[in-house]
Design an enzyme around this catalytic site. Structure first.
Site, PDB file in Angstrom:
ATOM      1  N   ASP A 190       9.015   0.405   5.127  1.00 50.34           N
ATOM      2  CA  ASP A 190       8.250   1.471   5.761  1.00 50.34           C
ATOM      3  C   ASP A 190       6.835   1.462   5.191  1.00 50.34           C
ATOM      4  OD1 ASP A 190       7.182   3.837   6.735  1.00 50.34           O
ATOM      5  OD2 ASP A 190       9.047   4.957   6.502  1.00 50.34           O
ATOM      6  N   ILE A 215      19.818   2.742   3.416  1.00 53.83           N
ATOM      7  CA  ILE A 215      19.965   4.186   3.264  1.00 53.83           C
ATOM      8  C   ILE A 215      20.509   4.863   4.525  1.00 53.83           C
ATOM      9  CG2 ILE A 215      17.644   4.849   4.011  1.00 53.83           C
ATOM     10  CD1 ILE A 215      17.586   6.771   1.586  1.00 53.83           C
ATOM     11  N   THR A 241      15.198 -11.671  10.210  1.00 49.56           N
ATOM     12  CA  THR A 241      15.351 -10.218  10.230  1.00 49.56           C
ATOM     13  C   THR A 241      15.055  -9.678  11.627  1.00 49.56           C
ATOM     14  OG1 THR A 241      13.053  -9.709   9.650  1.00 49.56           O
ATOM     15  CG2 THR A 241      14.569 -10.107   7.829  1.00 49.56           C
ATOM     16  N   GLU A 242      15.638  -8.529  11.928  1.00 49.07           N
ATOM     17  CA  GLU A 242      15.398  -7.929  13.244  1.00 49.07           C
ATOM     18  C   GLU A 242      13.922  -7.599  13.431  1.00 49.07           C
ATOM     19  OE1 GLU A 242      16.641  -3.806  14.380  1.00 49.07           O
ATOM     20  OE2 GLU A 242      17.939  -4.896  15.753  1.00 49.07           O
ATOM     21  N   GLU A 243      13.312  -7.051  12.389  1.00 48.10           N
ATOM     22  CA  GLU A 243      11.891  -6.702  12.475  1.00 48.10           C
ATOM     23  C   GLU A 243      11.037  -7.950  12.636  1.00 48.10           C
ATOM     24  OE1 GLU A 243      10.197  -3.802  12.629  1.00 48.10           O
ATOM     25  OE2 GLU A 243      12.150  -2.855  12.883  1.00 48.10           O
TER      26      GLU A 243
END
Length: 284
Positions: free
Chosen positions: A180, A123, A255-257
């Site tokens: 989130d 998004i 993943t970055e996270e």
């Protein structure tokens, strides 16, 4: 006095320092595309989306998979109308990474599934641009091998418009990586997993397809498990099958996270869910 250049201006200045060939092959730098971690899914983000899956222009995202000399709809008598018809691809998108972030999972999965089309849905504007620029660069770097032709990224709000992009039973995998957490109770309605959204996931997934979830927030993990297990269209995948799944191994590391959690010594909570066959209608 003029203010400090924004990130877009800085990356344009950086591009000007490169030669034409360097621009084509240069990987984007994250420092020029950083954006706040989350966006409000209920806000009006001025998004464009197809009115139905059949109207989606996938050909512009996967040019290597365009069906030659074929266009959608009936043959137009006027040549200009024919040129405006949507081109078709000869293979459907099957894997969706919802909230793909900077695309680490997409770029790790793409070489593992070279004949399968993957799409990231993000998004945030700048983050989407980063992934799209990286796809362009990796395709140029791999002209001889054809790698990364099967991956694309869209700026989209999957919580609102998922069925606009995918037909019933089209997808084989959906990834929900580090969404989130929306900690406050009044914000739980914005979580990417709910009974309503699970019904949409069930609609676009074929029987036997898998939803992959991972988070570093145990409360959110328990929430996702509860809502998928209670939904009649899903069952939880067993631990042994989950541990043997190549996609789970990639999801936990690429993943970055996920890398950030690893660096901080945090814990990752993983759960996978299988799309069940629909029960027969009464009388069938």
């Amino acid at each position: 006095m003029p203010g400090e250049p924004n990130k877009r201006q800085k990356r344009e200045e950086y591009r000007k320092l490169l030669s034409v060939d360097e621009q084509k092959a240069a990987l984007p730098k994250k420092k020029f595309y950083r954006q706040r971690a989350h966006a409000n899914p209920f806000s009006d983000h001025s998004l464009t989306y197809p009115v139905s899956p059949s109207e989606m222009d996938w050909a512009s995202h996967y040019p290597a998979f365009v069906a030659k000399n074929e266009t959608s709809g009936s043959v137009q008598s006027h040549p200009q109308e024919s040129e405006l018809a949507i081109q078709k691809i000869f293979r459907n998108v099957e894997i969706a990474d919802i909230g793909c972030g900077f695309g680490g999972l997409l770029f790790a999965l793409a070489p593992k599934f070279p004949e399968t089309l993957l799409v990231g849905m993000e998004i945030r504007t700048s983050v989407t641009e980063f992934v799209q620029e990286k796809i362009r660069a990796l395709r140029h770097q791999n002209l001889n091998t054809g790698l990364y032709q099967n991956v694309a990224c869209l700026r989209a709000n999957a919580m609102k418009f998922l069925p606009n992009f995918f037909a019933k039973g089209q997808l084989s995998k959906i990834f929900l990586c580090f969404p989130d957490p929306h900690f406050k109770t009044r914000k739980h309605k914005a979580r990417i997993v709910s009974m309503t959204l699970n019904s949409e996931y069930a609609y676009v997934l074929r029987p036997g397809a898998i939803v992959y979830t991972i988070t570093d927030v145990e409360d959110l993990h328990n929430w996702m498990v509860e809502h998928f297990v209670e939904h009649l269209s899903f069952e939880r995948v067993g631990e042994q099958e989950q541990e043997e799944d190549m996609c789970v191994k990639i999801m936990t590391t690429e993943t970055e996270e996920g890398k950030k959690v690893e660096r901080n010594g945090g814990q990752k909570f993983v759960a996978c869910f299988r799309r069940l066959e629909d029960p027969p209608w009464p009388g069938e």
